[in-house]
Design a protein around this motif. Structure first.
Motif, PDB file in Angstrom:
ATOM      1  N   ARG A   1      26.432  14.472  55.270  1.00 47.16           N
ATOM      2  CA  ARG A   1      25.833  14.180  54.015  1.00 47.16           C
ATOM      3  C   ARG A   1      25.799  15.573  53.317  1.00 47.16           C
ATOM      4  NH1 ARG A   1      20.012  12.612  54.253  1.00 47.16           N
ATOM      5  NH2 ARG A   1      19.757  14.818  54.380  1.00 47.16           N
ATOM      6  N   HIS A   2      26.331  15.495  52.105  1.00 45.42           N
ATOM      7  CA  HIS A   2      26.292  16.745  51.215  1.00 45.42           C
ATOM      8  C   HIS A   2      25.439  16.376  49.858  1.00 45.42           C
ATOM      9  CE1 HIS A   2      29.818  18.365  53.706  1.00 45.42           C
ATOM     10  NE2 HIS A   2      30.045  17.101  53.642  1.00 45.42           N
ATOM     11  N   HIS A   3      24.845  17.632  49.351  1.00 47.61           N
ATOM     12  CA  HIS A   3      24.176  17.503  48.068  1.00 47.61           C
ATOM     13  C   HIS A   3      25.585  17.544  46.987  1.00 47.61           C
ATOM     14  CE1 HIS A   3      21.922  18.440  44.446  1.00 47.61           C
ATOM     15  NE2 HIS A   3      20.900  17.911  45.200  1.00 47.61           N
ATOM     16  N   ALA A   4      25.283  16.718  45.894  1.00 48.37           N
ATOM     17  CA  ALA A   4      26.621  16.460  45.022  1.00 48.37           C
ATOM     18  C   ALA A   4      26.947  17.807  44.186  1.00 48.37           C
ATOM     19  CB  ALA A   4      26.180  15.582  44.207  1.00 48.37           C
ATOM     20  N   SER A   5      25.924  18.682  44.088  1.00 54.29           N
ATOM     21  CA  SER A   5      25.975  19.976  43.445  1.00 54.29           C
ATOM     22  C   SER A   5      27.154  20.837  44.388  1.00 54.29           C
ATOM     23  CB  SER A   5      24.843  20.739  43.253  1.00 54.29           C
ATOM     24  OG  SER A   5      24.036  21.136  44.232  1.00 54.29           O
ATOM     25  N   LEU A   6      27.165  20.611  45.556  1.00 53.63           N
ATOM     26  CA  LEU A   6      28.017  21.245  46.601  1.00 53.63           C
ATOM     27  C   LEU A   6      29.391  20.356  46.773  1.00 53.63           C
ATOM     28  CD1 LEU A   6      25.280  22.354  49.128  1.00 53.63           C
ATOM     29  CD2 LEU A   6      26.208  23.631  47.331  1.00 53.63           C
TER      30      LEU A   6
ATOM     31  N   THR B   1      26.683  13.023  48.522  1.00 51.24           N
ATOM     32  CA  THR B   1      27.962  12.641  48.972  1.00 51.24           C
ATOM     33  C   THR B   1      28.178  12.735  50.476  1.00 51.24           C
ATOM     34  OG1 THR B   1      28.575  13.811  47.063  1.00 51.24           O
ATOM     35  CG2 THR B   1      30.429  13.067  48.359  1.00 51.24           C
ATOM     36  N   TYR B   2      28.968  11.627  51.024  1.00 46.96           N
ATOM     37  CA  TYR B   2      29.004  11.383  52.565  1.00 46.96           C
ATOM     38  C   TYR B   2      30.537  11.232  52.750  1.00 46.96           C
ATOM     39  CZ  TYR B   2      24.295   9.576  52.112  1.00 46.96           C
ATOM     40  OH  TYR B   2      22.921   9.454  51.685  1.00 46.96           O
ATOM     41  N   GLU B   3      30.850  11.788  54.144  1.00 49.85           N
ATOM     42  CA  GLU B   3      32.000  11.757  54.585  1.00 49.85           C
ATOM     43  C   GLU B   3      31.840  11.207  56.309  1.00 49.85           C
ATOM     44  OE1 GLU B   3      34.151  15.532  54.984  1.00 49.85           O
ATOM     45  OE2 GLU B   3      32.311  16.436  55.004  1.00 49.85           O
ATOM     46  N   LEU B   4      32.937  10.559  56.807  1.00 49.37           N
ATOM     47  CA  LEU B   4      32.468   9.723  58.061  1.00 49.37           C
ATOM     48  C   LEU B   4      33.783  10.098  59.102  1.00 49.37           C
ATOM     49  CD1 LEU B   4      30.689   7.601  59.282  1.00 49.37           C
ATOM     50  CD2 LEU B   4      32.194   5.943  58.606  1.00 49.37           C
ATOM     51  N   PHE B   5      33.391  10.450  60.024  1.00 50.68           N
ATOM     52  CA  PHE B   5      34.663  10.933  61.076  1.00 50.68           C
ATOM     53  C   PHE B   5      34.424  10.334  62.616  1.00 50.68           C
ATOM     54  CE2 PHE B   5      34.308  14.314  58.316  1.00 50.68           C
ATOM     55  CZ  PHE B   5      35.531  14.814  57.864  1.00 50.68           C
ATOM     56  N   PRO B   6      35.629   9.904  63.041  1.00 48.51           N
ATOM     57  CA  PRO B   6      35.326   9.373  64.574  1.00 48.51           C
ATOM     58  C   PRO B   6      35.080  10.624  65.421  1.00 48.51           C
ATOM     59  CG  PRO B   6      37.766   9.604  63.851  1.00 48.51           C
ATOM     60  CD  PRO B   6      37.051  10.070  62.667  1.00 48.51           C
ATOM     61  N   PRO B   7      34.556  10.353  66.685  1.00 47.69           N
ATOM     62  CA  PRO B   7      34.534  11.537  67.391  1.00 47.69           C
ATOM     63  C   PRO B   7      35.680  12.206  67.746  1.00 47.69           C
ATOM     64  CG  PRO B   7      34.604   9.435  68.993  1.00 47.69           C
ATOM     65  CD  PRO B   7      34.402   8.926  67.315  1.00 47.69           C
ATOM     66  N   ALA B   8      35.599  13.540  67.950  1.00 52.59           N
ATOM     67  CA  ALA B   8      36.981  14.316  68.110  1.00 52.59           C
ATOM     68  C   ALA B   8      37.093  14.257  69.587  1.00 52.59           C
ATOM     69  CB  ALA B   8      36.380  15.739  67.700  1.00 52.59           C
ATOM     70  N   PRO B   9      38.376  14.476  69.821  1.00 54.68           N
ATOM     71  CA  PRO B   9      38.808  14.558  71.170  1.00 54.68           C
ATOM     72  C   PRO B   9      38.454  15.904  71.863  1.00 54.68           C
ATOM     73  CG  PRO B   9      40.606  14.731  69.831  1.00 54.68           C
ATOM     74  CD  PRO B   9      39.770  14.371  68.989  1.00 54.68           C
ATOM     75  N   GLY B  10      37.964  15.800  73.309  1.00 60.60           N
ATOM     76  CA  GLY B  10      37.770  16.989  73.925  1.00 60.60           C
ATOM     77  C   GLY B  10      36.456  17.562  73.987  1.00 60.60           C
ATOM     78  N   GLN B  11      36.062  18.559  74.402  1.00 61.71           N
ATOM     79  CA  GLN B  11      34.879  19.035  74.650  1.00 61.71           C
ATOM     80  C   GLN B  11      34.144  19.884  73.715  1.00 61.71           C
ATOM     81  OE1 GLN B  11      34.690  19.341  79.557  1.00 61.71           O
ATOM     82  NE2 GLN B  11      35.076  21.043  78.369  1.00 61.71           N
ATOM     83  N   ASP B  12      32.923  19.924  73.370  1.00 63.98           N
ATOM     84  CA  ASP B  12      32.392  20.577  72.229  1.00 63.98           C
ATOM     85  C   ASP B  12      31.601  21.904  72.830  1.00 63.98           C
ATOM     86  OD1 ASP B  12      31.125  21.739  70.053  1.00 63.98           O
ATOM     87  OD2 ASP B  12      30.061  20.201  69.486  1.00 63.98           O
ATOM     88  N   ASP B  13      32.258  22.784  73.494  1.00 64.32           N
ATOM     89  CA  ASP B  13      32.009  23.946  74.095  1.00 64.32           C
ATOM     90  C   ASP B  13      31.048  25.043  73.197  1.00 64.32           C
ATOM     91  OD1 ASP B  13      33.172  22.880  76.015  1.00 64.32           O
ATOM     92  OD2 ASP B  13      34.930  24.333  76.172  1.00 64.32           O
ATOM     93  N   TYR B  14      31.055  24.805  72.019  1.00 62.73           N
ATOM     94  CA  TYR B  14      30.368  25.671  71.207  1.00 62.73           C
ATOM     95  C   TYR B  14      29.262  25.179  70.301  1.00 62.73           C
ATOM     96  CZ  TYR B  14      34.041  29.214  72.589  1.00 62.73           C
ATOM     97  OH  TYR B  14      34.807  29.858  73.356  1.00 62.73           O
ATOM     98  N   ARG B  15      28.883  24.087  70.638  1.00 64.41           N
ATOM     99  CA  ARG B  15      28.102  23.350  69.748  1.00 64.41           C
ATOM    100  C   ARG B  15      26.768  24.132  69.176  1.00 64.41           C
ATOM    101  NH1 ARG B  15      25.367  17.559  71.113  1.00 64.41           N
ATOM    102  NH2 ARG B  15      23.713  18.551  72.071  1.00 64.41           N
ATOM    103  N   ASP B  16      26.101  25.000  70.377  1.00 66.64           N
ATOM    104  CA  ASP B  16      24.975  25.677  69.851  1.00 66.64           C
ATOM    105  C   ASP B  16      25.178  26.932  69.700  1.00 66.64           C
ATOM    106  OD1 ASP B  16      23.458  23.458  70.258  1.00 66.64           O
ATOM    107  OD2 ASP B  16      23.519  23.353  72.560  1.00 66.64           O
TER     108      ASP B  16
END
Length: 453
Positions: free
Chosen positions: A87-92, A134-149
């Motif tokens: 979710r994004h602010h519409a001004s952005l 403003t919204y955008e929707l994505f399926p899960p990405a394939p692979g590992q999220d090694d850098y999430r944090d």
């Protein structure tokens, strides 16, 4: 200024809000629960579990359907599936602004670059406006999220990851080379004209001449742009560009920003200026670092490491290959969060591996190497200024706006004027000499007239 945060810029998505958004998508499922909220800035994002529909929806060939999400999300026990809602602010970001990003992603996907395409609404759009959001929707990405944090200004986990990231960026730039969309946003401001300059149409070189008094695109907020940076006279171009950025002039008023530009940034731009007529414009990712990449599991690949999916095109813009490569170096190879260390601020082993991977996929010529070295101290300028407006005007966070101005905009450039920054620029020049044919080495060096502290 961006990466994992201790506090959120925006309120978390709620389950009721998610369900309201899902109602606009074909064969809409029911949201079961939210299992994760992102801590990254500029937008709110969440991973949501849903109960997938019984029937396969007829999706637009540009995007995924919910049934496809359910089919490919093998990490979750059925009948639940997951997706990511942002979710994004519409001004952005408006629908049109997000669909600029999505169109670039679709171009890359058509050329087999591994990106995660958004889900289309019933109307066929890949973004949705509701009230101030403003919204955008994505399926899960394939692979590992090694850098999430991991913060975006931190290095890769290994030289193998750095090399794979370089290879993936090279493939993205190859695929982007024929993407013809203009710079983002619709507004332009008159560029300061220099006597005797040519327009782009008159430029006999056939290349995009960023230095010859072209109109300065206002662009979109919070993108990695070079709209003013690419003009031959930096300060007049920035004056015009700043006026077009909502709230920025007011946030800069307490600062002697024009004097600061002249003292800190213009010396670097003087090095860049003669290289601008030779730029070949190209769309770039704009925010290339480990946490915007997913990785194949080691058992799934015979190589040391491989990028399985490229994420987050929110800062993508029409710039050029050397600029986008400089962004990638700035994001991951310099420990901006701990410059007080006596050594190890620059991850040279990873930088070399990254450039080796990139060069094996998309070799630079001498002019591009010179542009890369010249861009690196300046690549953050327009994004940093956009952050000043974002924090000061939209969030009313004046302390963070001051940090974006003093530490990010000016501090990064001042570091490059100091001994460690100069050493990095010299290292890049020597590396270019090592990989370029001997006849091209002289053209690749911009170090002789580089500003010093």
């Amino acid at each position: 200024m961006h990466g994992v945060q201790t506090k959120r810029d925006w309120p978390c998505l709620t389950l009721a809000e998610v369900q309201s958004v899902l109602a606009h998508y074909p064969s809409a499922p029911s949201a079961v629960r939210i299992v994760w909220h992102s801590m990254r800035p500029f937008s709110a994002a969440a991973r949501v579990l849903v109960s997938p529909p019984d029937a396969v929806a007829e999706g637009d060939n540009r995007a995924h359907t919910f049934s496809q999400i359910a089919e490919h999300d093998v990490s979750l026990p059925q009948p639940e599936a997951a997706f990511i809602l942002k979710r994004h602010h519409a001004s952005l970001r408006t629908v049109a602004a997000l669909e600029e990003e999505h169109a670039f992603m679709q171009h890359l996907a058509a050329k087999d670059v591994p990106v995660c395409l958004p889900v289309a609404t019933r109307s066929g759009h890949t973004a949705l406006a509701q009230g101030e959001w403003t919204y955008e929707l994505f399926p899960p990405a394939p692979g590992q999220d090694d850098y999430r944090d991991v913060m975006s200004w931190k290095p890769y986990h290994s030289t193998a990851h750095a090399r794979a990231a370089g290879q993936a960026l090279g493939r993205l730039h190859l695929a982007a080379s024929d993407y013809a969309a203009p710079s983002r946003g619709e507004g332009t401001v008159p560029a300061p004209q220099r006597q005797g300059t040519k327009t782009q149409a008159e430029n006999a070189s056939g290349k995009d001449d960023f230095s010859q008094g072209m109109a300065v695109p206002a662009g979109r907020p919070l993108t990695s742009s070079m709209n003013a940076l690419g003009q031959s006279d930096l300060l007049p171009a920035l004056r015009q560009w700043v006026k077009e950025q909502p709230g920025l002039a007011e946030q800069l008023a307490p600062h002697t920003w024009e004097d600061d530009v002249q003292a800190v940034l213009t010396p670097f731009h003087t090095v860049l200026r003669p290289l601008l007529p030779h730029i070949r414009s190209c769309w770039g990712h704009g925010d290339w670092h480990g946490s915007n990449l997913f990785w194949q599991k080691p058992e799934e690949t015979k190589t040391e490491a491989k990028v399985s999916c490229i994420l987050d095109f929110g800062m993508a813009e029409r710039t050029c290959v050397p600029f986008d490569l400089a962004v990638a170096i700035e994001r991951s190879m310099i420990d901006w969060l701990d410059l007080s260390r006596s050594h190890g601020v620059v991850a040279y082993a990873q930088l070399e591996a990254f450039l080796q991977g990139y060069h094996a996929t998309h070799p630079l010529d001498a002019a591009e190497w010179a542009q890369l070295v010249a861009f690196l101290p300046l690549v953050h300028v327009e994004f940093a200024l956009s952050e000043v407006a974002y924090f000061g005007t939209l969030l009313q966070d004046h302390a963070s706006a001051d940090v974006a101005y003093a530490d990010y905009l000016l501090g990064h450039a001042r570091w490059f004027a100091g001994p460690e920054g100069q050493a990095l620029l010299d290292w890049l020049t020597r590396y270019a000499a090592h990989v370029l044919p001997a006849t091209d080495v002289a053209a690749s060096s911009a170090s002789e007239h580089r500003p010093h502290a």
